[in-house]
Each structure stands twice: as structure tokens, then as C-alpha cells.
Scaffold this motif. Sequence first.
Motif, mmCIF file in Angstrom:
data_model
loop_
_atom_site.group_PDB
_atom_site.id
_atom_site.type_symbol
_atom_site.label_atom_id
_atom_site.label_comp_id
_atom_site.label_asym_id
_atom_site.label_seq_id
_atom_site.Cartn_x
_atom_site.Cartn_y
_atom_site.Cartn_z
ATOM 1 N N ALA A 266 48.281 41.452 61.065
ATOM 2 C CA ALA A 266 46.897 41.680 61.505
ATOM 3 C C ALA A 266 46.170 42.727 60.682
ATOM 4 O O ALA A 266 44.955 42.872 60.809
ATOM 5 C CB ALA A 266 46.835 42.052 62.981
ATOM 6 N N VAL A 267 46.896 43.477 59.814
ATOM 7 C CA VAL A 267 46.205 44.435 58.943
ATOM 8 C C VAL A 267 45.523 43.655 57.820
ATOM 9 O O VAL A 267 46.096 42.750 57.232
ATOM 10 C CB VAL A 267 47.205 45.452 58.369
ATOM 11 C CG1 VAL A 267 46.472 46.480 57.495
ATOM 12 C CG2 VAL A 267 47.945 46.167 59.485
ATOM 13 N N LEU A 268 44.295 43.988 57.514
ATOM 14 C CA LEU A 268 43.430 43.305 56.546
ATOM 15 C C LEU A 268 42.937 41.947 57.050
ATOM 16 O O LEU A 268 42.111 41.316 56.410
ATOM 17 C CB LEU A 268 44.134 43.103 55.192
ATOM 18 C CG LEU A 268 44.340 44.352 54.335
ATOM 19 C CD1 LEU A 268 45.074 43.980 53.041
ATOM 20 C CD2 LEU A 268 43.011 45.005 54.004
ATOM 21 N N GLY A 269 43.459 41.489 58.190
ATOM 22 C CA GLY A 269 43.019 40.207 58.734
ATOM 23 C C GLY A 269 43.449 39.051 57.860
ATOM 24 O O GLY A 269 44.328 39.160 56.999
ATOM 25 N N GLY A 270 42.828 37.918 58.067
ATOM 26 C CA GLY A 270 43.117 36.757 57.240
ATOM 27 C C GLY A 270 42.297 36.789 55.958
ATOM 28 O O GLY A 270 41.111 37.123 55.977
ATOM 29 N N LYS A 271 42.915 36.444 54.841
ATOM 30 C CA LYS A 271 42.221 36.488 53.556
ATOM 31 C C LYS A 271 42.640 35.303 52.700
ATOM 32 O O LYS A 271 43.807 34.924 52.698
ATOM 33 C CB LYS A 271 42.535 37.789 52.811
ATOM 34 C CG LYS A 271 41.744 38.992 53.316
ATOM 35 C CD LYS A 271 41.902 40.174 52.409
ATOM 36 C CE LYS A 271 40.984 41.307 52.841
ATOM 37 N NZ LYS A 271 39.560 40.976 52.682
ATOM 38 N N PHE A 272 41.655 34.771 51.971
ATOM 39 C CA PHE A 272 41.919 33.766 50.961
ATOM 40 C C PHE A 272 41.355 34.308 49.663
ATOM 41 O O PHE A 272 40.141 34.356 49.458
ATOM 42 C CB PHE A 272 41.272 32.425 51.327
ATOM 43 C CG PHE A 272 41.550 31.332 50.325
ATOM 44 C CD1 PHE A 272 42.846 31.030 49.950
ATOM 45 C CD2 PHE A 272 40.511 30.616 49.753
ATOM 46 C CE1 PHE A 272 43.114 30.037 49.025
ATOM 47 C CE2 PHE A 272 40.762 29.608 48.829
ATOM 48 C CZ PHE A 272 42.068 29.326 48.466
ATOM 49 N N THR A 273 42.222 34.745 48.777
ATOM 50 C CA THR A 273 41.798 35.420 47.556
ATOM 51 C C THR A 273 42.866 35.173 46.489
ATOM 52 O O THR A 273 43.658 34.238 46.619
ATOM 53 C CB THR A 273 41.604 36.931 47.829
ATOM 54 O OG1 THR A 273 41.239 37.594 46.643
ATOM 55 C CG2 THR A 273 42.851 37.565 48.408
ATOM 56 N N THR A 274 42.868 36.015 45.463
ATOM 57 C CA THR A 274 43.930 35.953 44.455
ATOM 58 C C THR A 274 44.930 37.069 44.734
ATOM 59 O O THR A 274 44.663 37.997 45.522
ATOM 60 C CB THR A 274 43.359 36.103 43.041
ATOM 61 O OG1 THR A 274 42.728 37.383 42.927
ATOM 62 C CG2 THR A 274 42.364 34.988 42.740
ATOM 63 N N LEU A 275 46.063 36.980 44.062
ATOM 64 C CA LEU A 275 47.070 38.029 44.240
ATOM 65 C C LEU A 275 46.525 39.382 43.794
ATOM 66 O O LEU A 275 46.774 40.421 44.429
ATOM 67 C CB LEU A 275 48.334 37.650 43.452
ATOM 68 C CG LEU A 275 49.547 38.566 43.612
ATOM 69 C CD1 LEU A 275 49.915 38.727 45.077
ATOM 70 C CD2 LEU A 275 50.734 38.001 42.828
ATOM 71 N N GLU A 276 45.747 39.380 42.718
ATOM 72 C CA GLU A 276 45.125 40.616 42.256
ATOM 73 C C GLU A 276 44.152 41.165 43.289
ATOM 74 O O GLU A 276 44.113 42.369 43.569
ATOM 75 C CB GLU A 276 44.403 40.359 40.931
ATOM 76 C CG GLU A 276 43.737 41.593 40.347
ATOM 77 C CD GLU A 276 42.992 41.288 39.061
ATOM 78 O OE1 GLU A 276 42.561 42.241 38.387
ATOM 79 O OE2 GLU A 276 42.847 40.088 38.729
ATOM 80 N N GLY A 277 43.343 40.274 43.880
ATOM 81 C CA GLY A 277 42.392 40.709 44.892
ATOM 82 C C GLY A 277 43.077 41.283 46.116
ATOM 83 O O GLY A 277 42.607 42.275 46.696
ATOM 84 N N LEU A 278 44.193 40.681 46.522
ATOM 85 C CA LEU A 278 44.907 41.190 47.687
ATOM 86 C C LEU A 278 45.516 42.558 47.407
ATOM 87 O O LEU A 278 45.479 43.468 48.254
ATOM 88 C CB LEU A 278 45.993 40.184 48.102
ATOM 89 C CG LEU A 278 46.788 40.520 49.361
ATOM 90 C CD1 LEU A 278 45.862 40.689 50.551
ATOM 91 C CD2 LEU A 278 47.831 39.439 49.646
#
Length: 459
Positions: free
Chosen positions: A345-357
Motif C-alpha cells: 500500500a506504500v506508493l499505491g498502485g503505479k504503472f510506470t518504468t523501473l526507473e520511474g519506480l
Amino acid sequence: MAASGAVEPGAAAATAAPSPAPAQAPAPEHLFRPISAEDEEQQPTEIESLCMNCYRNGTTRLLLTKVPFFREIIVSSFSCEHCGWNNTEIHSAGRIQDQGVRYALTVKTQEDMNREVVKTDSATTSIPELDFEIPAFTQKGALTTVEGLISRAISGLEQDQPTRRANEEAVAERIDEFIVRLKELKRVASPFTLIIDDPSGNSFVENPHAPQKDHALVITHYNRTVQQEEMLGLQAEAPEEKPEEEDLRNEVLQFNTNCPECNAPAQTNMKLVQIPHFKEVIIMATNCDSCGHRTNEVKSGGAVEPLGTRITFHITHPSDLTRDVLKSETCSVEIPELEFELGMAVLGGKFTTLEGLLKDIRELVTKNPFTLGDSSNPGRMEKLREFSQKLDQILEGNVKAHFIMNDPAGNSYLQNVYAPEDDPEMKVEHYKRTFDQNEELGLNDMKTEGYETGLAPQR
């Protein structure tokens, strides 16, 4: 032309002279009598009507008759004694038939030219040998003969010839040549084929050998197309429509919400996205025009998977950081080289790149308000600075590291650039969830089978 008996002969007789007994309406079978020149009782009904040529009153004659081996028709004839204008039409007295009909007559003798023909408005007449066609609804219906059809076509072509000779002489000459060919057909110098195609099924070509088979006449019944149904003014029987499912993949949905920072009205955009070799996810993004705050979140578009998923990826090259990552709300992240673990639940759900995460992780750790300002601890600040430096080295590709995603719901994803082949640097494991993991997901108290029986009314 012969005409038919009156529609209401009884009523007409009543107006002519008083009768001791009330006139009886004729039986339906007596309204349409077989067409015959010897039937003296078969008289037309005359109606005074307006002439559309000189706008004075003329006479319309209606004849209700029956064509042998066919069906009932209404023949109407109008004549004006003032200007001499006249017109003759026929109409089917029955309904539109269930199927269309196509007559193909091979005309070889003069007797074939004398065959009776019923041609309705909706019929198309053609002569393939001349590449000649009269489209539907370009002529009124007619009760005539094969020769009469050809004569009618000749008259129609000759009608505007004087105007054509004055304006388009070349066109007029070609039409004159064609008229000559039509007149040759009337002499039956050589056999030709007459085709009458009527989607309404109410046209007719006489068979002089009836009830025997006519070898010169081919009759074909067919089912109408949707276009022919529309042409006849019929509502085609539409197939049973299934409720259309909204295709959300190609549509961005918007709904009103409030900004989580300034509480000003804002809009959230939502879109359903199909991730290759994975599943559908819902991406939501909010942009506040008042304070400029932006946020995005990813929700799983499917159900909780039967097994949890653990993805271990070895970062060995800067290009690995460009891989797509879907981190759901239930996914925890671990980087053993940094002794770092990010809980669910930390940072919530994300759809990004590995670099962005990884950058989001760095921002989350280094900009934590409890580690900044007067409340900060020098030892803790040093550890955070060291953590940030190591993470920067991973982002720059100078240090190799392992990136582990553990999602008990099985709804997280890391792109496999070798798909559908296995990725040598990535290991995907599926495992059975523990009781505590099911408890966190709320699955222990969820009843998915047999719940209907508990809702059945007590008798």
C-alpha cells in the motif's frame, strides 16, 4: 382496355333508384372477377377526379379483376375530355408476397409477344441482349403484353428526342440507333430474353400452356435482401439485438472529484489498458488546475489470482531500467543490496518504468518530513544520504542489484522483453498464500460458493 365491376355495386344501385329491399354488399369473391371480354356484368367504376394536366375534372375508371393463374389486381384508367390527357395504371389488390419473383422469358415467336404481363412499380425489366434495363419505380404498373412493354419503352425514349437533338445531337443519334434495335425485337427477327424481377412478388408473365409447364419461361422465387425490404417500405426483421457492451479500452472516462492537496474541484481521467502478456488494468490520473497537483494510480482490472506472485529481477544494464512495471496496491518491493523493503500500500498502485519506480522510492525516502528539519537525527541523515547515493548508482547503471516484487494478490507485473520466451535475468514464482496474507486481502471471510442457500426464504 377492359374494366372491372364496381367496388360497391349495391350502393350504386341504391343511388340510382329506390329498392324495396336493402341492397346487400357483394361477396368478396365477386368483387374480383376473372378478366374476360365476354363478361357483360364486369363493368368499371367511374369516379370524377381532377386532371393534373389542365386542372379540370376528368374521369377515373377502376376495374377490379383477376388474372388467371395469378391473383387479383386493380386497373385504373384516367381520361380528360377537355385536354385529351390519359393515363393507365395497375395496382396489386393483395399484399406484398413473402418472396420476390423473377421471370425469365425466352421470346422466339410472335405468340410470345402476345403474352399478358403484369408489371408492378417495383419490378425491374431488362433485356440482356441489348444491355437494356428499366429500373424499379421509374414506370407505373401496367397490365399489358410483352410487345406492349417494348412499345412503352420505345415511347419513353422517343419522348424527349426533339430536345436532345437540339442540345445533345450525339446522344440523340445513339438513342435513335437503340430505338431501331428495340423495334427489331418486336418483329422477333431473332430470339431474345425478357427478364422481370419484382421483389414484391406481384408481377406476372402469362403461361399460355397452363397448367402445363412452359419451357420458355423460368420462374424463380427468392428471399429479399435488406435493401429490397427498405425499397418496398417494409421494416426488415432485425436480428435480435444483444445489449452492446461499452468498449472502455478506446475511451477515456472522466468524473469530478476534489484535489487531495487543496480540496478544489478537479477531474480524474480513467482508462482501461490491456498490458501485453498480462491482464487489464485501470489507470487513473488527477490533475488540479488550482494548485497544479498531479497524481496517478493503477487498479487491477481483474480478480485476485488463485496464487501469489514473486518476481525477482537482476538489474545488470541501464536498459533494464526502461522496462514497464505494474505495481499494485498489494505489492511489496525489496532491494537486498540496499537492505531496503517497501511494504504493501506504500506508493499505491503505479504503472510506470523501473526507473520511474526507483525515483519514486528515492523521493519517498529522502523527502520524508520526519527525517528533515529540526527533528532530524544526524546518524539517520547520514544513512539516508548513503541510501540515496547507492540508489543513484543503480539508476546510472554503475551498480548491479536485485529488484524483488512480492504480490500476494498476483496482480503485479514486470515486463519481459524476451516474451514469450523466458527472461534469463528474471524469475517469476507462484506460491500459495498464507492465512495471514489471505486475512490482509480480506479473503478469509469471503464466501464465494453456496452463499445463495443462506439467502433462500424460509418456508
